[in-house]
Enzyme design. Structure first.
Site: not given
Ligand SMILES: *[C@@H]1O[C@H](CO)[C@@H](O)[C@H](O)[C@H]1NC(C)=O
Ligand SMILES: *[C@@H]1O[C@H](CO)[C@@H](O)[C@H](O)[C@H]1NC(C)=O
Ligand SMILES: *[C@@H]1O[C@H](CO)[C@@H](O)[C@H](O)[C@H]1NC(C)=O
Ligand SMILES: *[C@@H]1O[C@H](CO)[C@@H](O)[C@H](O)[C@H]1NC(C)=O
Ligand SMILES: *[C@@H]1O[C@H](CO)[C@@H](O)[C@H](O)[C@H]1NC(C)=O
Ligand SMILES: *[C@@H]1O[C@H](CO)[C@@H](O)[C@H](O)[C@H]1NC(C)=O
Length: 386
Positions: A133-134
Site C-alpha cells: 500500500v502506498c
C-alpha cells in the site's frame, strides 16, 4: 452504530489529527532541521544490464545475503502450512521457467547466490505485488519542473510486534532498501529504489525522460483471479511490476511509457503514476486487468498542478479507516504550487498518516535533474499502524 456514524466519527478524528501534525504547517512555525526526521540515506548499487540475467544481481545479493535470508524465513513463518508449502516447494520453482525474460533467469541467479530455495525467491517476488500500500504524487512547480514523490508502505497484517509497536515484516524490510543504477554500455538507463531480491520495479526514474511509481489497486472486479490463473497455467497477462521494469528499461518517452502502461494486459489491477519532462506531463493511470479505465492528468488550466494517488480510485471516497489521501492533499494544497520542491514534498510525505508504521521508504525524484533520492523511514509514536 451505523456506517455513516462511523464515517463522520472517523472524519472528525482525522480532522483533529491533520491540524496537529501536518508537517508542512509545523515547518513554518518551528523550522525543523530537515535531517532529524529520517533514519538514513540509502546506499547505491549498480546493476549491469550487459551481464547475463543470472549474474546481474550477484554483487547486491552477496552484500545483503543475511538480511534477505532473514526476511525469507520470516515470510515463511506467515505462510500457512500444507497446500501453500507444496506450492512454494514444488509448483513455484517450476513456474520460474514460465516467466518472461529476463525475469526468470534473474530470479534463478538470486536464488543461487543467496542460497534461498528458488520457490521462496519466486514467492518473495510475488509478495510485493500483492501486499503493497502506498502514496504517490506528481507535482509541477511554477517553472514547469516535475517532481515525483512516493511512500512505500508494506507489511500490512503480517504480524504486529506489540513491544516495539511495529510491523515485523516492515522492520525487516528496511535493511533491504537499496537504490539501483541500471547501466548499459556503462551508462545509466534508469534508476530505482527497490528491495534487494526483488526484480520488478515499484519506483523508478528514466533520467530526463520520465518517472514512474506503481500503487496497488484493490478491486473486486478482477482482483487476484489473474494471479491464480497464472499459477494454474493460464499465463496471458503480465506481472504489474515486470511491466514497470520493462517500461523503465525500454520505453524512450513519456508517451510511449503511458501507452504501454495503459494497454498491456495485466494479472491484477494497479495504479501507475507517471511523470514526464514537460509541463502537463503527470498522470494517474487506473488499470483493470485488461485496460486503462481512467486517466487523470495534471491540468494547470483547471488548477490541477498535482495528481496524487493512494490505493483508492480517485473518483471514489477512500476507505474511511484508511484515508491517507485527504491529509496528503490538504498538505499539498497548503504547500502551494509556488513552494513545491523535493523538500516540501518530503514534508507532505512525512505527515501522518501518510507516514505510518508500514512506511519503509520515501523516494523523491526530479526528472529534469535525473535525480532520485530515498530515505528509510521510521514513524515516531504516536503513529497509526497504517
Ligand atoms: C524490538 O526492539 C528491540 C530493542 O529495542 C530490538 O532488539 C528488537 O530487534 C526489535 N524487534 C524487531 C522485530 O524489530
Ligand atoms: C564507466 O564510467 C565511469 C565513469 O562514468 C568510468 O570511470 C569507467 O572507467 C567506465 N568504465 C568503462 C569500462 O568504460
Ligand atoms: C528490453 O529490451 C531488450 C532488447 O529488446 C530485451 O532484451 C530486454 O529483455 C527488455 N527488458 C525488459 C525488462 O523487458
Ligand atoms: C523530454 O523527453 C523527450 C522524449 O519524450 C526527449 O526527446 C527530450 O529530449 C526530453 N527533454 C529534455 C529537456 O530532456
Ligand atoms: C485541494 O485543492 C483542490 C483544488 O483546489 C480541491 O479540489 C481539493 O478539495 C483540496 N483538498 C483538500 C483536502 O483540501
Ligand atoms: C513559501 O516559502 C516561503 C519561503 O520559505 C515562505 O516565506 C512563504 O510563506 C511560503 N508560501 C506559502 C504559501 O506557504
Amino acid at each position: 452504530m451505523t456506517f455513516s456514524h462511523l464515517r463522520s466519527w472517523s472524519q472528525t478524528i482525522w480532522g483533529i489529527f491533520d491540524v496537529v501534525i501536518c508537517i508542512v504547517m509545523l515547518e513554518q512555525f518551528y523550522s525543523f532541521p530537515f535531517l532529524i526526521r529520517f533514519r538514513g540515506a540509502v546506499g547505491w548499487y549498480t546493476v549491469d544490464l550487459d551481464l547475463p540475467p543470472g549474474k546481474r544481481w550477484t554483487a547486491l545479493i552477496t552484500d545483503k545475503k543475511t538480511d534477505v535470508r532473514t526476511l525469507s524465513n520470516l515470510a515463511n513463518a506467515f505462510v500457512p502450512s500444507g497446500r501453500l508449502i507444496e506450492l512454494v516447494d514444488i509448483t513455484l520453482p517450476l513456474m520460474v521457467d514460465t516467466l518472461p525474460n529476463p525475469f526468470g533467469d534473474e530470479i534463478k541467479g538470486i536464488a543461487a547466490v543467496s542460497g534461498i530455495p528458488l520457490g521462496e525467491v519466486v514467492l518473495f517476488n510475488i509478495f510485493y505485488e500483492v501486499f503493497t500500500v502506498c502514496t504517490s504524487v506528481v507535482a509541477e512547480d511554477n517553472k514547469g519542473n516535475l517532481i515525483h514523490g512516493r511512500n512505500l508502505d508494506f507489511g500490512l497484517f503480517m504480524g504486529w510486534d506489540v513491544k516495539n509497536k511495529s510491523w515485523i515484516i516492515s522492520e525487516k524490510l528496511k535493511p533491504l532498501v537499496v537504490n539501483l543504477d541500471f547501466k548499459r554500455n556503462n551508462q545509466t538507463v534508469f534508476k530505482s529504489t527497490n528491495f534487494a531480491g526483488y526484480v520488478g520495479m515499484l519506483t523508478g526514474i528514466k533520467p530526463h525522460i520520465f518517472t514512474l511509481t506503481m500503487n496497488e489497486r484493490f478491486s473486486l472486479d478482477g482482483g487476484y483471479i489473474g494471479i491464480l490463473e497464472w499459477i494454474l497455467g493460464k499465463r496471458d497477462g503480465m506481472w504489474m511490476s515486470f511491466l514497470t521494469r520493462s517500461v523503465l528499461e525500454n520505453a524512450t518517452s513519456y508517451e510511449e511509457a503511458k501507452s504501454r502502461l495503459a494497454q498491456t494486459k495485466l494479472l491484477a489491477p494497479a495504479y501507475f503514476i507517471l511523470g514526464g519532462n514537460q509541463t502537463g506531463q503527470g498522470c494517474i493511470i487506473t488499470r483493470s486487468r485488461l485496460l486503462s479505465i481512467d486517466l487523470l492528468e495534471i491540468d494547470l488550466k483547471l488548477g490541477r498542478w498535482y495528481v496524487l494517488e493512494t490505493n483508492y480510485d480517485h473518483w471514489k471516497e477512500p476507505l474511511f479507516l484508511d484515508d491517507r489521501r485527504t491529509p496528503a492533499m490538504r498538505c499539498m494544497n497548503q504547500t502551494t504550487q509556488a513552494n513545491v520542491s523535493l523538500k516540501t514534498m518530503y514534508d507532505v510525505l512525512s505527515t501522518k498518516p501518510v507516514l505510518n508504521k508500514l512506511t519503509t521508504y520515501t523516494t523523491l525524484m526530479q526528472v529534469s535533474e535525473g535525480k532520485l533520492e530515498s530515505y528509510i523511514r521510521d514513524c515516531p509514536n504516536p503513529c497509526m499502524p497504517w
